[in-house]
Design a protein around this motif. Structure first.
Motif, PDB file in Angstrom:
ATOM      1  N   SER A  70       3.156 -52.238  -5.680  1.00  0.00           N
ATOM      2  CA  SER A  70       4.522 -51.981  -5.249  1.00  0.00           C
ATOM      3  C   SER A  70       4.696 -50.471  -5.150  1.00  0.00           C
ATOM      4  CB  SER A  70       5.527 -52.575  -6.237  1.00  0.00           C
ATOM      5  OG  SER A  70       5.429 -51.920  -7.482  1.00  0.00           O
ATOM      6  N   ARG A  71       5.921 -50.068  -4.866  1.00  0.00           N
ATOM      7  CA  ARG A  71       6.217 -48.637  -4.778  1.00  0.00           C
ATOM      8  C   ARG A  71       7.520 -48.341  -5.503  1.00  0.00           C
ATOM      9  NH1 ARG A  71       5.821 -47.969   1.536  1.00  0.00           N
ATOM     10  NH2 ARG A  71       4.734 -49.930   1.667  1.00  0.00           N
ATOM     11  N   TYR A  72       7.536 -47.214  -6.187  1.00  0.00           N
ATOM     12  CA  TYR A  72       8.782 -46.689  -6.716  1.00  0.00           C
ATOM     13  C   TYR A  72       9.432 -45.894  -5.592  1.00  0.00           C
ATOM     14  CZ  TYR A  72       7.572 -47.578 -11.618  1.00  0.00           C
ATOM     15  OH  TYR A  72       7.276 -48.169 -12.816  1.00  0.00           O
ATOM     16  N   THR A  73      10.720 -46.066  -5.404  1.00  0.00           N
ATOM     17  CA  THR A  73      11.464 -45.288  -4.432  1.00  0.00           C
ATOM     18  C   THR A  73      12.432 -44.405  -5.193  1.00  0.00           C
ATOM     19  OG1 THR A  73      11.300 -47.061  -2.809  1.00  0.00           O
ATOM     20  CG2 THR A  73      13.006 -45.405  -2.433  1.00  0.00           C
ATOM     21  N   ALA A  74      12.492 -43.147  -4.792  1.00  0.00           N
ATOM     22  CA  ALA A  74      13.400 -42.202  -5.436  1.00  0.00           C
ATOM     23  C   ALA A  74      14.001 -41.302  -4.355  1.00  0.00           C
ATOM     24  CB  ALA A  74      12.667 -41.373  -6.481  1.00  0.00           C
ATOM     25  N   ARG A  75      15.053 -40.606  -4.701  1.00  0.00           N
ATOM     26  CA  ARG A  75      15.693 -39.704  -3.752  1.00  0.00           C
ATOM     27  C   ARG A  75      16.289 -38.515  -4.491  1.00  0.00           C
ATOM     28  NH1 ARG A  75      17.415 -44.135  -4.131  1.00  0.00           N
ATOM     29  NH2 ARG A  75      19.226 -44.726  -5.275  1.00  0.00           N
ATOM     30  N   PHE A  76      16.367 -37.413  -3.777  1.00  0.00           N
ATOM     31  CA  PHE A  76      17.078 -36.234  -4.254  1.00  0.00           C
ATOM     32  C   PHE A  76      18.391 -36.193  -3.485  1.00  0.00           C
ATOM     33  CE2 PHE A  76      12.599 -35.027  -4.815  1.00  0.00           C
ATOM     34  CZ  PHE A  76      12.602 -34.672  -6.149  1.00  0.00           C
ATOM     35  N   THR A  77      19.486 -35.920  -4.182  1.00  0.00           N
ATOM     36  CA  THR A  77      20.791 -35.957  -3.531  1.00  0.00           C
ATOM     37  C   THR A  77      21.445 -34.589  -3.384  1.00  0.00           C
ATOM     38  OG1 THR A  77      21.855 -36.394  -5.650  1.00  0.00           O
ATOM     39  CG2 THR A  77      21.233 -38.310  -4.313  1.00  0.00           C
ATOM     40  N   ASP A  78      20.908 -33.559  -4.042  1.00  0.00           N
ATOM     41  CA  ASP A  78      21.464 -32.204  -3.929  1.00  0.00           C
ATOM     42  C   ASP A  78      20.531 -31.378  -3.057  1.00  0.00           C
ATOM     43  OD1 ASP A  78      22.647 -29.736  -4.172  1.00  0.00           O
ATOM     44  OD2 ASP A  78      22.670 -29.714  -6.350  1.00  0.00           O
ATOM     45  N   ILE A  79      20.895 -31.274  -1.774  1.00  0.00           N
ATOM     46  CA  ILE A  79      20.054 -30.632  -0.775  1.00  0.00           C
ATOM     47  C   ILE A  79      20.891 -29.651   0.029  1.00  0.00           C
ATOM     48  CG2 ILE A  79      18.516 -31.050   1.196  1.00  0.00           C
ATOM     49  CD1 ILE A  79      18.905 -34.077   0.323  1.00  0.00           C
ATOM     50  N   ALA A  80      20.289 -28.530   0.363  1.00  0.00           N
ATOM     51  CA  ALA A  80      20.887 -27.587   1.304  1.00  0.00           C
ATOM     52  C   ALA A  80      19.824 -27.305   2.360  1.00  0.00           C
ATOM     53  CB  ALA A  80      21.300 -26.294   0.609  1.00  0.00           C
ATOM     54  N   ALA A  81      20.219 -27.284   3.632  1.00  0.00           N
ATOM     55  CA  ALA A  81      19.258 -27.013   4.694  1.00  0.00           C
ATOM     56  C   ALA A  81      19.947 -26.290   5.841  1.00  0.00           C
ATOM     57  CB  ALA A  81      18.623 -28.302   5.188  1.00  0.00           C
ATOM     58  N   ASP A  82      19.152 -25.443   6.503  1.00  0.00           N
ATOM     59  CA  ASP A  82      19.613 -24.685   7.657  1.00  0.00           C
ATOM     60  C   ASP A  82      18.629 -24.876   8.799  1.00  0.00           C
ATOM     61  OD1 ASP A  82      21.876 -23.151   6.460  1.00  0.00           O
ATOM     62  OD2 ASP A  82      20.275 -22.370   5.204  1.00  0.00           O
ATOM     63  N   LEU A  83      19.149 -24.946  10.014  1.00  0.00           N
ATOM     64  CA  LEU A  83      18.326 -25.072  11.204  1.00  0.00           C
ATOM     65  C   LEU A  83      18.746 -24.016  12.201  1.00  0.00           C
ATOM     66  CD1 LEU A  83      16.410 -26.633  13.185  1.00  0.00           C
ATOM     67  CD2 LEU A  83      18.406 -28.038  13.768  1.00  0.00           C
TER      68      LEU A  83
END
Length: 165
Positions: A70-83
């Motif tokens: 199986s797979r563990y799924t995780a996420r980061f929720t505090d993100i800043a990004a510029d394009l």
């Protein structure tokens, strides 16, 4: 899973059994509609310029293999990004992102109720010592009308390595 396959098979057989014979289908068939040509792909309508990620509608999600079963799924929720976006000159485009490793979330609620805190702790991400995960692009290679390979430097746990997204 077996139940879903059986239900699908039974539904298909049932619908086929209720269907009129092929001769009747041919008699009831309507003349074919005239085919319309496919619409061309829309041109990129985004304007060149500097863009910021809407942090309220974003997360970085990843999966980790768990013993091949199986797979563990995780996420980061505090993100800043510029394009920096320039459709006329894709090679000049750039992207940078910063993630707070303390914002990690999993859906794991097993025998470790503080699993997220453990992942952010010194045994894994060591967020107190390394409070940022960063990505800074170094090259953009266009691969299609709306796709590209973006190469850059990823810094995680104090180590910087080149990656291509």
């Amino acid at each position: 899973m077996k139940h879903a396959l059986w239900i699908t098979a039974l539904t298909t057989v049932s619908l086929a059994a209720c269907s009129p014979p092929a001769a009747e289908k041919a008699e009831k068939a309507q003349p074919a509609a005239v085919a319309t040509p496919a619409k061309p792909a829309p041109a990129n309508e985004a304007l060149p310029g500097a863009y910021k990620l809407d942090e309220n509608h974003a997360s970085v999600t990843f999966r980790v293999n768990h013993l091949g079963m199986s797979r563990y799924t995780a996420r980061f929720t505090d993100i800043a990004a510029d394009l920096q976006f320039d459709p006329a000159n894709p090679a000049a485009m750039s992207v940078s992102a910063t993630i707070d490793p303390r914002s990690i979330e999993t859906d794991f609620h097993g025998d470790k109720p503080d699993f997220d805190a453990e992942l952010a702790g010194p045994s894994w991400l060591d967020a107190a010592k390394f409070p940022k995960i960063t990505f800074k692009s170094t090259k953009v290679d266009v691969t299609g009308p709306a796709t590209a390979n973006v190469t850059g430097d990823l810094t995680l746990h104090g180590v910087t390595r080149p990656v291509t997204l």
